[in-house]
Write a protein that holds these residues in place. Structure first.
Motif, PDB file in Angstrom:
ATOM      1  N   PRO A 102       0.550  -0.972   0.052  1.00 52.90           N
ATOM      2  CA  PRO A 102       0.097  -0.126   0.129  1.00 52.90           C
ATOM      3  C   PRO A 102       1.024   1.515   0.081  1.00 52.90           C
ATOM      4  CG  PRO A 102      -1.127  -1.400   1.551  1.00 52.90           C
ATOM      5  CD  PRO A 102       0.725  -1.995   0.690  1.00 52.90           C
ATOM      6  N   TYR A 103       0.353   1.767  -0.638  1.00 48.50           N
ATOM      7  CA  TYR A 103       1.110   3.157  -0.342  1.00 48.50           C
ATOM      8  C   TYR A 103       0.394   4.131   0.114  1.00 48.50           C
ATOM      9  CZ  TYR A 103       3.155   1.802  -5.327  1.00 48.50           C
ATOM     10  OH  TYR A 103       4.443   0.851  -5.733  1.00 48.50           O
ATOM     11  N   ASP A 104       1.108   4.780   1.549  1.00 48.35           N
ATOM     12  CA  ASP A 104       0.353   5.363   1.902  1.00 48.35           C
ATOM     13  C   ASP A 104       0.695   6.004   3.600  1.00 48.35           C
ATOM     14  OD1 ASP A 104       0.320   3.151   3.836  1.00 48.35           O
ATOM     15  OD2 ASP A 104      -2.197   3.133   3.353  1.00 48.35           O
ATOM     16  N   GLN A 105       0.289   6.362   5.010  1.00 48.38           N
ATOM     17  CA  GLN A 105       1.117   6.401   5.638  1.00 48.38           C
ATOM     18  C   GLN A 105       1.836   5.377   6.564  1.00 48.38           C
ATOM     19  OE1 GLN A 105       2.483   9.659   6.763  1.00 48.38           O
ATOM     20  NE2 GLN A 105       1.891  10.876   5.090  1.00 48.38           N
ATOM     21  N   GLN A 118       1.943  11.150   1.118  1.00 48.94           N
ATOM     22  CA  GLN A 118       1.062  11.820   1.263  1.00 48.94           C
ATOM     23  C   GLN A 118      -0.345  12.230   0.257  1.00 48.94           C
ATOM     24  OE1 GLN A 118       2.536  15.406   3.039  1.00 48.94           O
ATOM     25  NE2 GLN A 118       0.357  15.424   4.725  1.00 48.94           N
ATOM     26  N   LEU A 119      -1.344  11.489   0.541  1.00 50.67           N
ATOM     27  CA  LEU A 119      -2.698  12.374   0.433  1.00 50.67           C
ATOM     28  C   LEU A 119      -3.142  12.951   0.550  1.00 50.67           C
ATOM     29  CD1 LEU A 119      -4.346  10.709  -2.391  1.00 50.67           C
ATOM     30  CD2 LEU A 119      -5.862   9.376  -0.403  1.00 50.67           C
ATOM     31  N   LEU A 120      -3.550  13.812   0.125  1.00 49.45           N
ATOM     32  CA  LEU A 120      -3.947  15.500   0.105  1.00 49.45           C
ATOM     33  C   LEU A 120      -5.469  15.835  -0.372  1.00 49.45           C
ATOM     34  CD1 LEU A 120      -1.161  17.161   0.391  1.00 49.45           C
ATOM     35  CD2 LEU A 120      -2.597  16.662   2.273  1.00 49.45           C
ATOM     36  N   LEU A 121      -6.377  15.657  -0.568  1.00 48.46           N
ATOM     37  CA  LEU A 121      -7.859  15.043  -0.315  1.00 48.46           C
ATOM     38  C   LEU A 121      -8.049  16.792  -1.218  1.00 48.46           C
ATOM     39  CD1 LEU A 121     -10.270  12.699  -1.030  1.00 48.46           C
ATOM     40  CD2 LEU A 121      -8.125  12.211   0.491  1.00 48.46           C
ATOM     41  N   THR A 122      -8.532  16.702  -2.379  1.00 48.10           N
ATOM     42  CA  THR A 122      -9.104  18.462  -2.482  1.00 48.10           C
ATOM     43  C   THR A 122     -10.449  18.397  -2.693  1.00 48.10           C
ATOM     44  OG1 THR A 122      -9.469  17.126  -5.024  1.00 48.10           O
ATOM     45  CG2 THR A 122      -6.951  18.378  -4.121  1.00 48.10           C
ATOM     46  N   ALA A 123     -11.460  17.240  -2.623  1.00 44.13           N
ATOM     47  CA  ALA A 123     -12.955  17.062  -2.719  1.00 44.13           C
ATOM     48  C   ALA A 123     -13.403  16.389  -1.912  1.00 44.13           C
ATOM     49  CB  ALA A 123     -14.165  16.868  -4.104  1.00 44.13           C
ATOM     50  N   PHE A 150     -18.255  14.478  -5.303  1.00 39.80           N
ATOM     51  CA  PHE A 150     -17.176  13.564  -5.968  1.00 39.80           C
ATOM     52  C   PHE A 150     -16.623  13.833  -5.393  1.00 39.80           C
ATOM     53  CE2 PHE A 150     -14.400  16.782  -7.905  1.00 39.80           C
ATOM     54  CZ  PHE A 150     -15.348  17.948  -8.131  1.00 39.80           C
ATOM     55  N   SER A 151     -15.273  13.033  -4.531  1.00 42.00           N
ATOM     56  CA  SER A 151     -14.243  13.101  -3.866  1.00 42.00           C
ATOM     57  C   SER A 151     -12.372  13.858  -5.453  1.00 42.00           C
ATOM     58  CB  SER A 151     -13.929  12.045  -3.331  1.00 42.00           C
ATOM     59  OG  SER A 151     -13.310  11.004  -4.325  1.00 42.00           O
ATOM     60  N   ASP A 152     -12.101  14.323  -4.704  1.00 44.28           N
ATOM     61  CA  ASP A 152     -10.676  14.619  -5.620  1.00 44.28           C
ATOM     62  C   ASP A 152      -9.207  14.283  -4.739  1.00 44.28           C
ATOM     63  OD1 ASP A 152     -11.482  14.736  -8.526  1.00 44.28           O
ATOM     64  OD2 ASP A 152      -9.503  15.198  -8.440  1.00 44.28           O
ATOM     65  N   ASP A 153      -8.168  14.172  -5.087  1.00 37.22           N
ATOM     66  CA  ASP A 153      -7.233  14.194  -4.700  1.00 37.22           C
ATOM     67  C   ASP A 153      -6.180  14.074  -5.022  1.00 37.22           C
ATOM     68  OD1 ASP A 153      -7.318  11.185  -5.381  1.00 37.22           O
ATOM     69  OD2 ASP A 153      -8.291  10.901  -3.529  1.00 37.22           O
ATOM     70  N   VAL A 154      -4.570  14.522  -4.395  1.00 36.87           N
ATOM     71  CA  VAL A 154      -3.456  14.745  -4.607  1.00 36.87           C
ATOM     72  C   VAL A 154      -2.401  14.361  -4.197  1.00 36.87           C
ATOM     73  CG1 VAL A 154      -1.753  16.739  -5.075  1.00 36.87           C
ATOM     74  CG2 VAL A 154      -4.007  17.239  -5.792  1.00 36.87           C
ATOM     75  N   VAL A 155      -1.672  13.495  -4.415  1.00 36.92           N
ATOM     76  CA  VAL A 155      -0.749  12.558  -4.157  1.00 36.92           C
ATOM     77  C   VAL A 155       0.978  13.521  -4.275  1.00 36.92           C
ATOM     78  CG1 VAL A 155       0.196  10.919  -5.806  1.00 36.92           C
ATOM     79  CG2 VAL A 155       0.043  10.606  -3.028  1.00 36.92           C
ATOM     80  N   VAL A 156       1.924  13.630  -3.133  1.00 38.90           N
ATOM     81  CA  VAL A 156       3.043  13.639  -2.932  1.00 38.90           C
ATOM     82  C   VAL A 156       3.396  12.631  -2.884  1.00 38.90           C
ATOM     83  CG1 VAL A 156       4.128  15.686  -1.623  1.00 38.90           C
ATOM     84  CG2 VAL A 156       2.118  16.564  -1.988  1.00 38.90           C
ATOM     85  N   MET A 157       4.776  12.065  -3.361  1.00 37.52           N
ATOM     86  CA  MET A 157       4.995  11.168  -3.067  1.00 37.52           C
ATOM     87  C   MET A 157       6.694  10.891  -3.910  1.00 37.52           C
ATOM     88  SD  MET A 157       2.930   8.036  -5.693  1.00 37.52           S
ATOM     89  CE  MET A 157       3.468   5.859  -4.708  1.00 37.52           C
ATOM     90  N   ALA A 158       7.116  10.758  -2.663  1.00 38.28           N
ATOM     91  CA  ALA A 158       8.694   9.956  -3.728  1.00 38.28           C
ATOM     92  C   ALA A 158       8.909   8.420  -4.180  1.00 38.28           C
ATOM     93  CB  ALA A 158       9.646   9.885  -2.618  1.00 38.28           C
ATOM     94  N   THR A 159       9.293   8.712  -5.392  1.00 34.96           N
ATOM     95  CA  THR A 159       9.030   8.429  -6.425  1.00 34.96           C
ATOM     96  C   THR A 159       9.802   6.583  -5.742  1.00 34.96           C
ATOM     97  OG1 THR A 159      10.913   8.028  -7.371  1.00 34.96           O
ATOM     98  CG2 THR A 159       9.040   9.734  -8.555  1.00 34.96           C
ATOM     99  N   GLN A 160       9.751   6.721  -5.037  1.00 35.42           N
ATOM    100  CA  GLN A 160      11.040   5.721  -5.182  1.00 35.42           C
ATOM    101  C   GLN A 160      10.293   5.540  -3.358  1.00 35.42           C
ATOM    102  OE1 GLN A 160      15.086   3.979  -5.770  1.00 35.42           O
ATOM    103  NE2 GLN A 160      14.803   5.731  -7.891  1.00 35.42           N
ATOM    104  N   CYS A 161       9.661   5.226  -2.946  1.00 35.21           N
ATOM    105  CA  CYS A 161       8.743   5.507  -1.619  1.00 35.21           C
ATOM    106  C   CYS A 161       8.001   4.376  -1.049  1.00 35.21           C
ATOM    107  CB  CYS A 161       7.522   6.334  -1.619  1.00 35.21           C
ATOM    108  SG  CYS A 161       6.061   6.306  -1.478  1.00 35.21           S
ATOM    109  N   GLY A 162       7.959   3.020  -2.161  1.00 30.16           N
ATOM    110  CA  GLY A 162       7.480   1.626  -1.843  1.00 30.16           C
ATOM    111  C   GLY A 162       7.821   0.842  -2.929  1.00 30.16           C
TER     112      GLY A 162
END
Lengths: 333, 333, 333, 333
Positions: C71-74, C87-92, C117-129
């Motif tokens: 899983p890609y999460d905290q 970090q998943l950041l919800l915009t809706a 609807f829901s929407d989101d942005v992810v801030v993600m090191a490309t090599q985090c997982g």
């Protein structure tokens, strides 16, 4: 020093070398490298000492702080690509609270019992709006201010000359030069430069002089003319300071200069070099450059009371190693 | 009003109702909802007018600005998860310039001809370090300051009470209360509360009084004791203001209060509610809460010259709709 | 070629030169620079052609896809600092919808009339997982795969060898080597290396051979042993492939190799160089390196049916110019 | 069920109720709530079982994977504001390595001794390009798929129906319907809808039928016509599926549907509701919706060999709780 500056420079000069000699002359004439020691990372802000701060506070007469900072949000002037407008991302909302989605409280703080909160993260180009350039922002032939290697600015930030060095240092007298008011126009056009003669004329007209350690705020009206319909405000043609302001800034020992434009100096540039005033006055002179300052409310206030000097407090955030910082800039009158 | 406050409160009180009655009494006694009109979004900062600003400037005697802001970087106090330390991400570097990877210049600015630059983006929890809470940050039973619905704070930010309302408004007299210095200890322990009696004693000892519109800065020494080894500094047990400061803040019409701790008030909280001082004094009183202010250098300076009052300039960034903002806060003496 | 490899290497070898000669010998023996032309940016994935893809599809017998991605999460394995958990950041949000804060709809889409609807942005090191290294991820003495200059990887991304070159190319036969199962232990210990002899023994025991273009998946059990209590999983001591696997990978023309560890190869490294297997097999061999693949469910499935080969589909996102990419990797049996 | 669908619907229908009755009829007819149990979070992907996976693998005849994913970079179709193009931010570069700024290695990995690396972070709207909608992405009157409350989707992500439920599940037979090829045009115009009759005609012409658990890929040519000059591609008028495809999708038990447009369905919408096909087929039908799939290379390949069916592997990243996910989608023939 070659002087190619017309009284009101509005066009790129025709010199056979594209301005190369002029640029090098100005660099030689205006450099402050070594002036405050080889360890210095503050540059012309060294010119602001206790005396200058006390003098600045003495200009607070009416008790009126005026904000010089644009809103940081999606309505800003950055169309995206090179730099984006700041994005605020909520990590907790009132709708979560109202929708009973904060009980237990996020963060492991237990049952809500009526309590709720919002929280947010901002993704922000440090130079997306009203901001200071750091002395690590601009390089010239591999060097930054005080002769340091540009190679000290890596993906981990600036090892030296970062914006954090300016924190706590930008408290001084500010002087506003309102060029369009002086010319009797709404705004200068893109490509129109503001040179020493016009600045001097404005100061004379208002019985002002600029002293060492002062901040010079120059309004072109460009922000007022583009507000809300930014177009290429961020990076395109713009009015601004002439390169010929470089020796003037040095002669008056100005500590900081700010405008209501994207990049302080006139665009297109007057010689065949990109942002040559940055090269001379920031890289070599160590002057703090402030960009996208919103000077409209201040200009209106100054026009009303006829007072164009004030306490200027505009300390950037200590973003360690950053090339610049957003700032809540204030003129306090 | 029930008074359960001991002279130096250090433990959670034993009341049968867990503090419910006390909380409601304090809310009733301290609320400023409607005091400055139903459209007001500034709260207790309304208490700062021209007179207060002029008075503040008059406190600039030595010409010494002292920064109260922690560095914003990966060494900060946020261990990650709930909030992270700010991440600076370079979008242009000096190594790119030196490595000839900026010719042509990024951004479409043509050939470099010796010019180079750095640029960066910051990803930053608005409350990751030294910061102001906005009046949209805390909710109580579905409401925020001035009775507005918490539902106005959505993923698009706060429609009202956002931090941008504070921009340009935080310029006033500041007073430092250095509690550990007064107690003769290095730092207060987690769980130790600072109450009205102790604040009054400090002020008396320094022949100071607090006036309407002032900012009260309270140092606990907690930042000094944890600096660089933050542990659970952000969110764990901490010294801080007692809930019983709420009526004191209201009685003195304090406009802003800030501490060197994560959350202004003592943790664990004194009653069975999370952050009750926020509920009373921020949600209802509309007082500006400043957190993680670095008061150590200021405290040293005050100890040296014996002067615990100063011009306080700490205007937040106008991050439209945000729950808080980083700030470059200054005490100017 | 010097052979310092013990049957089961578990300790750093004692060679007087710290492994310099060995490293250079392995580089010389394993390099694929130029093998597929000077314009090649895909490396050993060139070994996967239509025949290999068809063969892989032929291994789908039961119709069972097994995900190999964490899983890609905290809750992920990145403690922060060098790389962070995503970090998943919800915009809706649904709470906005339920709280009537999506009418009119965000985005200018008019009245909601029941829609949300829901929407989101992810801030993600490309090599985090779970992720693939690109051939622009690792440099050796100023060069990356196929002899390209590391200077082609700037703050604007990799001009060549970026991860987008792998998109659509990682579809082949996969073979799982389950080392702890073979040894009869739960997991290898940090510092334990997996060398050619052990891999061969496993393959022999399961009557398997590795063919050109195959993907080799090596399970150490390290992820299983650390899941949810990651400690220094990301970057600390770990079991992994021995440097002596380099000639084996080259001899078998393996196209891709992946493990359930942070960095494929054993840590601490066996010689006095950082990640030498990366230097030999990725920088010079052009082998695709996959890291933090979750091989536990696959291993259980293989233990059940005794089949350790499968169709392997693990195409990375075409993140233009990136050093790596998260991936939804599948073993299909 | 009211049938207002013309043979080739190209204009919004004139019904007195704006489509309200039609929408409710379609919802009633197409709902899969409860079909796979009340705990189900996968929806129509339940229709893909081992038999379907094996059948899909059997379609791999030539051994040719074709990527269906657009590049994720600043050239993408998101103009900013509602969603932005992804931003890749380098945290380590080759220019740093070449400029000797990685010795010692970042991350505390000791002396470089020739080693270097790049690293990066991506800031990415999960729906910025080729992507799957999750079953938590769309709400209807406070509910999402399977009757769950929209209030389960908070700023912390979706507690249920998040995109991670699709990971490992999107492996099935895919069928391409190339509408512009069938019509003999380069691309459909914005506002042109693709209805059941046209899909059936295409399938008949190619001697294909759609079976339960299949993925239906519908090409409109819209991406081809806008590539590189996106304009309002993301959110404006567009060709797409007619609302009348809803009962067709349900009758054929299609598991997933994807198009080369921003939002699968035709825009402007055919009735007075926003994205009504999402409401019927995603919220109620639980069908996986794929958007901005690049179907051009696949269409060319299919036109060449006349084979419009293939193994479709398009597993999204397990971004826990997200509204969608970028995906490296493959058609393997």
């Amino acid at each position: 020093m070659t002087d190619i500056a017309p009284a009101r420079p509005t066009a790129r000069p025709v010199t056979e070398d594209g301005g190369t000699q002029l640029l090098h002359d100005y660099i030689a004439a205006c450099s402050n490298w070594g002036r405050w020691g080889e360890d210095d990372q503050v540059g012309a802000l060294n010119l602001v000492g206790p005396e200058q701060v006390v003098r600045a506070a003495g200009l607070v007469r009416r008790g009126t702080p005026i904000s010089l900072t644009m809103p940081y949000d999606q309505t800003g002037p950055q169309p995206g690509g090179f730099r984006n407008n700041p994005q605020l991302l909520l990590t907790a909302t009132g709708t979560d609270h109202v929708g009973n989605a904060q009980d237990p409280l996020p963060g492991g703080f237990g049952p809500s019992r009526g309590f709720g909160f919002s929280d947010d993260v901002v993704v922000m180009a440090t130079q997306c709006g009203t901001q200071w350039d750091s002395l690590s922002h601009i390089f010239w032939e591999g060097r930054m201010f005080n002769g340091r290697s540009a190679g000290q600015v890596t993906t981990r930030g600036a090892e030296a000359n970062g914006i954090e060095n300016f924190t706590g240092r930008i408290v001084m007298r500010g002087v506003l030069v309102d060029v369009p008011a002086h010319r009797g126009v709404a705004a200068l056009d893109p490509g129109e430069a503001v040179g020493p003669a016009e600045v001097d004329a404005f100061l004379d007209a208002h019985d002002l002089s600029v002293a060492p350690g002062d901040a010079l705020l120059v309004r072109t009206g460009f922000m007022a003319s583009r507000r809300g319909a930014w177009g290429d405000y961020a990076g395109g043609a713009a009015p601004g300071l002439s390169l010929h302001m470089a020796p003037w800034l040095r002669a008056h020992d100005v500590a900081a200069v700010a405008t209501d434009t994207w990049g302080v100096e006139v665009r297109p540039n007057e010689i065949d070099y990109f942002q040559p005033l940055h090269v001379v006055s920031l890289v070599h002179g160590g002057v703090a450059f402030g960009e996208m300052f919103d000077l409209d409310a201040l200009a209106q206030d100054c026009a009303r009371d006829g007072v164009y000097e004030f306490m200027f407090v505009a300390s950037p955030l200590p973003l360690t190693g950053a090339s610049g910082s957003p700032v809540s800039a204030l003129a306090i009158k």
